[in-house]
Design a protein around this motif. Structure first.
Motif, PDB file in Angstrom:
ATOM      1  N   TYR A   1      27.537  -0.664  -9.764  1.00  0.00           N
ATOM      2  CA  TYR A   1      28.298  -1.545  -8.870  1.00  0.00           C
ATOM      3  C   TYR A   1      27.298  -2.310  -8.009  1.00  0.00           C
ATOM      4  O   TYR A   1      26.936  -1.891  -6.916  1.00  0.00           O
ATOM      5  N   LYS A   2      26.841  -3.447  -8.481  1.00  0.00           N
ATOM      6  CA  LYS A   2      25.776  -4.209  -7.824  1.00  0.00           C
ATOM      7  C   LYS A   2      26.145  -4.702  -6.431  1.00  0.00           C
ATOM      8  O   LYS A   2      25.268  -4.981  -5.630  1.00  0.00           O
ATOM      9  N   SER A   3      27.430  -4.798  -6.129  1.00  0.00           N
ATOM     10  CA  SER A   3      27.819  -5.274  -4.792  1.00  0.00           C
ATOM     11  C   SER A   3      27.867  -4.144  -3.766  1.00  0.00           C
ATOM     12  O   SER A   3      28.067  -4.406  -2.582  1.00  0.00           O
ATOM     13  N   VAL A   4      27.665  -2.891  -4.195  1.00  0.00           N
ATOM     14  CA  VAL A   4      27.699  -1.746  -3.287  1.00  0.00           C
ATOM     15  C   VAL A   4      26.269  -1.362  -2.911  1.00  0.00           C
ATOM     16  O   VAL A   4      25.423  -1.156  -3.775  1.00  0.00           O
ATOM     17  N   LEU A   5      26.014  -1.276  -1.598  1.00  0.00           N
ATOM     18  CA  LEU A   5      24.711  -0.872  -1.103  1.00  0.00           C
ATOM     19  C   LEU A   5      24.763   0.582  -0.635  1.00  0.00           C
ATOM     20  O   LEU A   5      25.765   1.029  -0.091  1.00  0.00           O
ATOM     21  N   ASN A   6      23.677   1.292  -0.848  1.00  0.00           N
ATOM     22  CA  ASN A   6      23.572   2.678  -0.416  1.00  0.00           C
ATOM     23  C   ASN A   6      22.247   2.840   0.321  1.00  0.00           C
ATOM     24  O   ASN A   6      21.352   2.004   0.205  1.00  0.00           O
TER      25      ASN A   6
ATOM     26  N   GLY B   1      18.555   2.230  -9.419  1.00  0.00           N
ATOM     27  CA  GLY B   1      19.096   1.415  -8.326  1.00  0.00           C
ATOM     28  C   GLY B   1      18.043   0.490  -7.747  1.00  0.00           C
ATOM     29  O   GLY B   1      17.092   0.952  -7.120  1.00  0.00           O
ATOM     30  N   PRO B   2      18.180  -0.832  -7.950  1.00  0.00           N
ATOM     31  CA  PRO B   2      17.167  -1.763  -7.420  1.00  0.00           C
ATOM     32  C   PRO B   2      17.176  -1.809  -5.894  1.00  0.00           C
ATOM     33  O   PRO B   2      18.229  -1.768  -5.262  1.00  0.00           O
ATOM     34  N   LEU B   3      15.985  -1.876  -5.321  1.00  0.00           N
ATOM     35  CA  LEU B   3      15.851  -1.926  -3.863  1.00  0.00           C
ATOM     36  C   LEU B   3      16.334  -3.262  -3.323  1.00  0.00           C
ATOM     37  O   LEU B   3      16.031  -4.322  -3.872  1.00  0.00           O
ATOM     38  N   HIS B   4      17.059  -3.202  -2.233  1.00  0.00           N
ATOM     39  CA  HIS B   4      17.514  -4.400  -1.533  1.00  0.00           C
ATOM     40  C   HIS B   4      16.637  -4.643  -0.308  1.00  0.00           C
ATOM     41  O   HIS B   4      16.129  -5.739  -0.099  1.00  0.00           O
ATOM     42  N   THR B   5      16.428  -3.594   0.508  1.00  0.00           N
ATOM     43  CA  THR B   5      15.663  -3.690   1.743  1.00  0.00           C
ATOM     44  C   THR B   5      14.934  -2.379   1.995  1.00  0.00           C
ATOM     45  O   THR B   5      15.466  -1.315   1.693  1.00  0.00           O
ATOM     46  N   VAL B   6      13.730  -2.475   2.537  1.00  0.00           N
ATOM     47  CA  VAL B   6      12.995  -1.289   2.984  1.00  0.00           C
ATOM     48  C   VAL B   6      12.587  -1.533   4.435  1.00  0.00           C
ATOM     49  O   VAL B   6      11.901  -2.506   4.732  1.00  0.00           O
TER      50      VAL B   6
END
Length: 89
Positions: A27-32, A61-66
């Motif tokens: 689910y690419k629109s869901v962030l964890n 799971g590709p990283l969005h933000t660190v």
């Protein structure tokens, strides 16, 4: 042999805390969120970047933000060797 926390702190390591925000694989629109902590050396952060490289190579799971922070908990001048101890009672 792994070093103790005190040895790492005396060598200049500090506690690094990172929060990884990543996308769910299905689910690419869901962030964890995932929180990682380890002792690391600023400003290069070799352990943090090694973990990020591991994440990118092995975890789906590709990283969005660190986001990360670093706190040096102990300086060499703040530590002293205590030879004696007094006990009451």
């Amino acid at each position: 042999m792994e070093k103790s926390e005190t040895e790492l702190l005396l060598q200049g390591y500090g506690l690094t805390t990172a929060e990884m925000i990543y996308r769910m694989p299905d689910y690419k629109s869901v962030l964890n969120s995932f929180v990682w902590q380890d002792y690391d050396i600023a400003p290069d952060y070799p352990r943090l970047f090694k973990f990020i490289e591991f994440w990118q190579a092995e975890i789906e799971g590709p990283l969005h933000t660190v986001r990360f922070t670093h706190r040096k908990l102990l300086k060499a001048g703040e530590w002293r060797n205590v030879v004696g101890e007094f006990r009451l009672h």
